[in-house]
Design an enzyme around this catalytic site. Sequence first.
Site, PDB file in Angstrom:
ATOM      1  N   ASN A  72      40.344  43.135  39.593  1.00 20.70           N
ATOM      2  CA  ASN A  72      40.397  41.918  40.656  1.00 20.70           C
ATOM      3  C   ASN A  72      40.360  40.740  39.575  1.00 20.70           C
ATOM      4  O   ASN A  72      40.424  40.710  38.277  1.00 20.70           O
ATOM      5  CB  ASN A  72      38.912  41.736  41.338  1.00 20.70           C
ATOM      6  CG  ASN A  72      37.801  41.584  40.383  1.00 20.70           C
ATOM      7  OD1 ASN A  72      37.635  40.533  39.407  1.00 20.70           O
ATOM      8  ND2 ASN A  72      36.806  42.517  40.279  1.00 20.70           N
ATOM      9  N   ARG A  73      40.662  39.275  40.114  1.00 19.61           N
ATOM     10  CA  ARG A  73      41.062  38.383  39.017  1.00 19.61           C
ATOM     11  C   ARG A  73      39.893  37.601  38.569  1.00 19.61           C
ATOM     12  O   ARG A  73      40.288  36.388  37.978  1.00 19.61           O
ATOM     13  CB  ARG A  73      41.726  37.255  40.152  1.00 19.61           C
ATOM     14  CG  ARG A  73      43.019  37.900  40.672  1.00 19.61           C
ATOM     15  CD  ARG A  73      44.055  36.766  41.446  1.00 19.61           C
ATOM     16  NE  ARG A  73      45.108  37.429  42.095  1.00 19.61           N
ATOM     17  CZ  ARG A  73      46.344  37.469  41.629  1.00 19.61           C
ATOM     18  NH1 ARG A  73      46.246  37.347  40.041  1.00 19.61           N
ATOM     19  NH2 ARG A  73      47.179  38.091  42.022  1.00 19.61           N
TER      20      ARG A  73
END
Length: 232
Positions: free
Chosen positions: A30-31
Site C-alpha cells: 500500500n502507499r
Amino acid sequence: GATGDLSGRHVLISAGGTREALDPVRYLGNRSSGKQGYALAADAAARGARVTLVSTTERPAPPGVEVVPVESALELRDAMLARAAGADAVVMAAAVADFRPAERASSKIKKTHDPADPDAAPTIELVRNPDILVELVQQRGPASAPVIVGFAAETGDEHGDLLSYAREKLERKGCDLLVANEVGEGVTFGQDVSTVHLLRRGSEDVRTVGPADKSAVAAAVWDAVVAMRAAP
Ligand code: C5P
C-alpha cells in the site's frame, strides 16, 4: 510538548505499510509512507523516551531510536506483541494490510503458470490478517499500561460523518486514543500536512489538530498520552 515529559518512558511505535509476499520477488502493498510513525518516534525521543520503532520502511532511523525492521503483517504483529508488555505507550501508526495471499510461492510465479493453458492468469486467494491493535488490547487485559493508540483513515459518507465512524472504531477496537485522519481528495497518504481528530475512549471531547504537518500531529498525540497518564 514539554521537553523531557516522556523521560523514563518506553514507547513502541509501528510505521509504514506492510508488504504481503506472493513469491520471493513480489508482494501486495500500500502507499503508506511511514512519515507519521517516524515523526512520532522523533518527537518521543526528543521528549526523553526510549523509543522502539517497528518499521516496514527503509527510512533512516531518527536519532536515538531503535528500529526493528519487519515486512509483513504477521512479522509486525510478532514484533509488537513481543515488546508491548514492557512499554508505557504503544502507537499503531502502520498501515497493516487487511488481507494477505493465502500462500507464498517458494519460487517466482511464472508467466505461464499452467502448461495446459499458457494464456491463463493465476487467481490469488487472500486470507484475513489479524487485527494487531485488537490483539494488543487483548494482550494487555485489565492492566492499565501500556496506553494504546490507534489510527484511522476515515471519510464521511451518506451514512455518517467521520467522527461517528471514528468513535465507533475506538469503542470496537478498545484502544485508549484514536487518531482519526480526514482522507479523500488526495490528502494524507504520503502528504506532509493533514487534519486529525484525537478521540479518547470514555470521553466525548474531540481535539482537532491541523491542517498541520506530521510532527505537529505527533506532538499532539504525545501531549494526549502524557495527559492521560497524568489523569487516568
Ligand atoms: O480498521 P482500520 O484498518 O481502519 O484500523 C486502523 C488501525 O488499526 C491502525 O492503528 C492500524 O495500525 C491498526 N490495524 C491493525 N491491524 C490490522 C489493521 C489495522 O493493527 N490488521
